[in-house]
Design an enzyme around this catalytic site. Structure first.
Site, PDB file in Angstrom:
ATOM      1  N   SER A 170      52.705  56.010  29.875  1.00  0.00           N
ATOM      2  CA  SER A 170      53.095  55.701  31.242  1.00  0.00           C
ATOM      3  C   SER A 170      54.600  55.410  31.286  1.00  0.00           C
ATOM      4  O   SER A 170      55.393  56.188  30.757  1.00  0.00           O
ATOM      5  CB  SER A 170      52.259  54.537  31.767  1.00  0.00           C
ATOM      6  OG  SER A 170      52.461  54.345  33.137  1.00  0.00           O
ATOM      7  N   ASP A 227      45.668  63.521  36.262  1.00  0.00           N
ATOM      8  CA  ASP A 227      46.684  62.489  36.484  1.00  0.00           C
ATOM      9  C   ASP A 227      47.677  62.965  37.537  1.00  0.00           C
ATOM     10  O   ASP A 227      48.459  63.884  37.299  1.00  0.00           O
ATOM     11  CB  ASP A 227      47.400  62.194  35.166  1.00  0.00           C
ATOM     12  CG  ASP A 227      48.407  61.055  35.259  1.00  0.00           C
ATOM     13  OD1 ASP A 227      48.601  60.508  36.367  1.00  0.00           O
ATOM     14  OD2 ASP A 227      49.005  60.716  34.220  1.00  0.00           O
ATOM     15  N   HIS A 282      45.424  58.696  35.805  1.00  0.00           N
ATOM     16  CA  HIS A 282      46.457  58.174  34.911  1.00  0.00           C
ATOM     17  C   HIS A 282      45.871  57.254  33.846  1.00  0.00           C
ATOM     18  O   HIS A 282      46.414  57.139  32.752  1.00  0.00           O
ATOM     19  CB  HIS A 282      47.509  57.431  35.741  1.00  0.00           C
ATOM     20  CG  HIS A 282      48.714  57.027  34.966  1.00  0.00           C
ATOM     21  ND1 HIS A 282      49.492  57.926  34.263  1.00  0.00           N
ATOM     22  CD2 HIS A 282      49.285  55.796  34.758  1.00  0.00           C
ATOM     23  CE1 HIS A 282      50.491  57.290  33.682  1.00  0.00           C
ATOM     24  NE2 HIS A 282      50.379  56.005  33.952  1.00  0.00           N
TER      25      HIS A 282
END
Length: 400
Positions: A144, A317, A350
């Site tokens: 991330s 995602d 995600h």
């Protein structure tokens, strides 16, 4: 396995914004034995902590052992082989100096704390590693916004890591994510208990604003398919309470849905473990990051990197998309740097990099062992360069 945790005072620290503080303390944890060339730095995500695996400090909530399925003895980042270090970033609230820390006068910094950038995170990690006696790293791995942190290592310290791994990352955020982050911050700053960031010595904290900000975040972390599968339009159980936020009088006529209950539950847990000002600071650092800043483009930014790179992305995602990871891979590819972009078919959004270790682990492990030649490291073969589709990697390829 040897583990260590603690805080290192790096002394005076100059931030990219031009401000300085006289003492920056950085909290870290390490796992395994250092042999001179086996160090792996793991960069945590937005609200993560230095406790990447379940062997160190008792960090609260979801920040504790946040990648426990990936880091540890016999796991993808094998602490029998690697000396793993994870450091909490400046601006956070898990032991590294940030808004909830005490300043030299004995007051809480609050919003008097200097603005922080991803570059500040990277420089603080380099200084910490110097204190720990670690020179060149075997690898920097991040997920991330931690992936942005890892990419910044390739740009800022191109000689200091053999491998760089971006998991569910990007060179920069897109406008949609910037917009949602802006709304999340305004949820905090609109809470009257935020009090301009000066709430530490009051009887109330901006928990409602922070809870709403986290709920926006959770919507970003899940895919449309995963939300439909988890919740659909189902009503919550008979005993579910609609008491997390004030409700309008008409609400009693309508069902309190599973998805609302989930968001309320996640928000309640989050406000118990995180600081509202830190959330403001860290989201701004993420929003601000641009790999190409100071260079003509992304390729020029990483051109001096002397190692190999891996990008792992997930088809479901939409926060950090497969297309954004391909942009990162193309930047390395254009400069002749060995790189693989490993696309995982997933509908978890995600969160996939956290909840699907069976798909993340094998390519990560093999890349750390053998670089882009690792047996389960599969590239897209530059499919997107010619406008083609990504070639997703299925779980069946990961059998050992």
């Amino acid at each position: 396995m040897k583990t260590d945790s603690g805080t290192v005072d790096l002394g005076r620290f100059d931030f990219a914004a031009g401000d300085e503080i006289g003492s920056l303390e950085v909290a870290y944890e390490s796992y395994g034995e250092f042999d001179g060339d086996n160090a792996v730095l793991v960069c945590h995500a937005l609200t993560g902590s230095q406790n990447v695996a379940g062997y160190g400090s008792e960090t609260a909530g979801q920040a504790r052992a946040w990648w426990n399925d990936i880091v540890g003895p016999g796991k993808a980042i094998d602490t029998n082989d690697y000396y793993v270090v994870c450091a909490n970033v400046p601006g956070s609230c898990y032991g590294t100096t940030g808004p909830p820390s005490t300043d030299p006068e004995g007051d809480m910094y609050g919003t008097d704390f200097p603005p922080v950038t991803v570059g500040d995170w990277t420089r603080s990690q380099r200084l910490l590693l110097d204190e720990l006696g670690v020179g060149r790293l075997h690898a920097v791995v991040g997920g991330s916004v931690g992936a942005m942190n890892a990419l910044d290592w390739a740009k800022r310290y191109p000689d200091d890591a053999r491998y760089v791994v971006s998991v569910a990352g990007a060179a920069r955020l897109d406008a949609q994510c910037l917009a949602l982050d802006a709304v999340a911050r305004r949820a905090i700053t609109s809470d009257p208990d935020w009090n301009g960031g000066d709430y530490y010595d009051t009887d109330a904290e901006p928990t409602d604003g922070l809870a709403l900000a986290r709920q926006i975040g959770h919507v970003m972390y899940l895919s449309k398919a995963s939300m439909e599968g988890k919740f659909g339009r189902r009503a919550a159980g008979r005993d579910a309470q609609r008491d997390s936020f004030p409700s309008d009088p008409a609400a009693a006529f309508f069902p309190y849905r599973d998805v609302e209950s989930y968001l309320d539950y996640q928000a309640e847990k989050f406000v118990d473990r995180f600081d509202a000002n830190s959330y403001l600071y860290l989201t701004r650092a993420m929003d601000d990051y641009d790999l190409a800043e100071g260079y003509e483009d992304d390729a020029a930014a990483v051109a001096a990197f002397e190692g190999e790179a891996l990008a792992i992305s997930f088809t479901g995602d939409w926060h950090f998309t497969t297309e954004q990871s391909e942009t990162v891979a193309r930047a390395f590819r254009e400069t002749g740097i060995p790189v693989a972009h490993h696309v995982v078919e997933s509908d978890h959004g995600h969160d996939a990099f956290l909840v699907e270790p069976e798909k993340v682990g094998p390519p990560l492990r093999d890349f750390l062992d053998d670089g882009v030649d690792g047996r389960s490291v599969h590239d897209t073969d530059e499919a997107t360069d010619s406008g083609g589709d990504f070639a997703p990697v299925h779980a069946s390829l990961f059998s050992r």
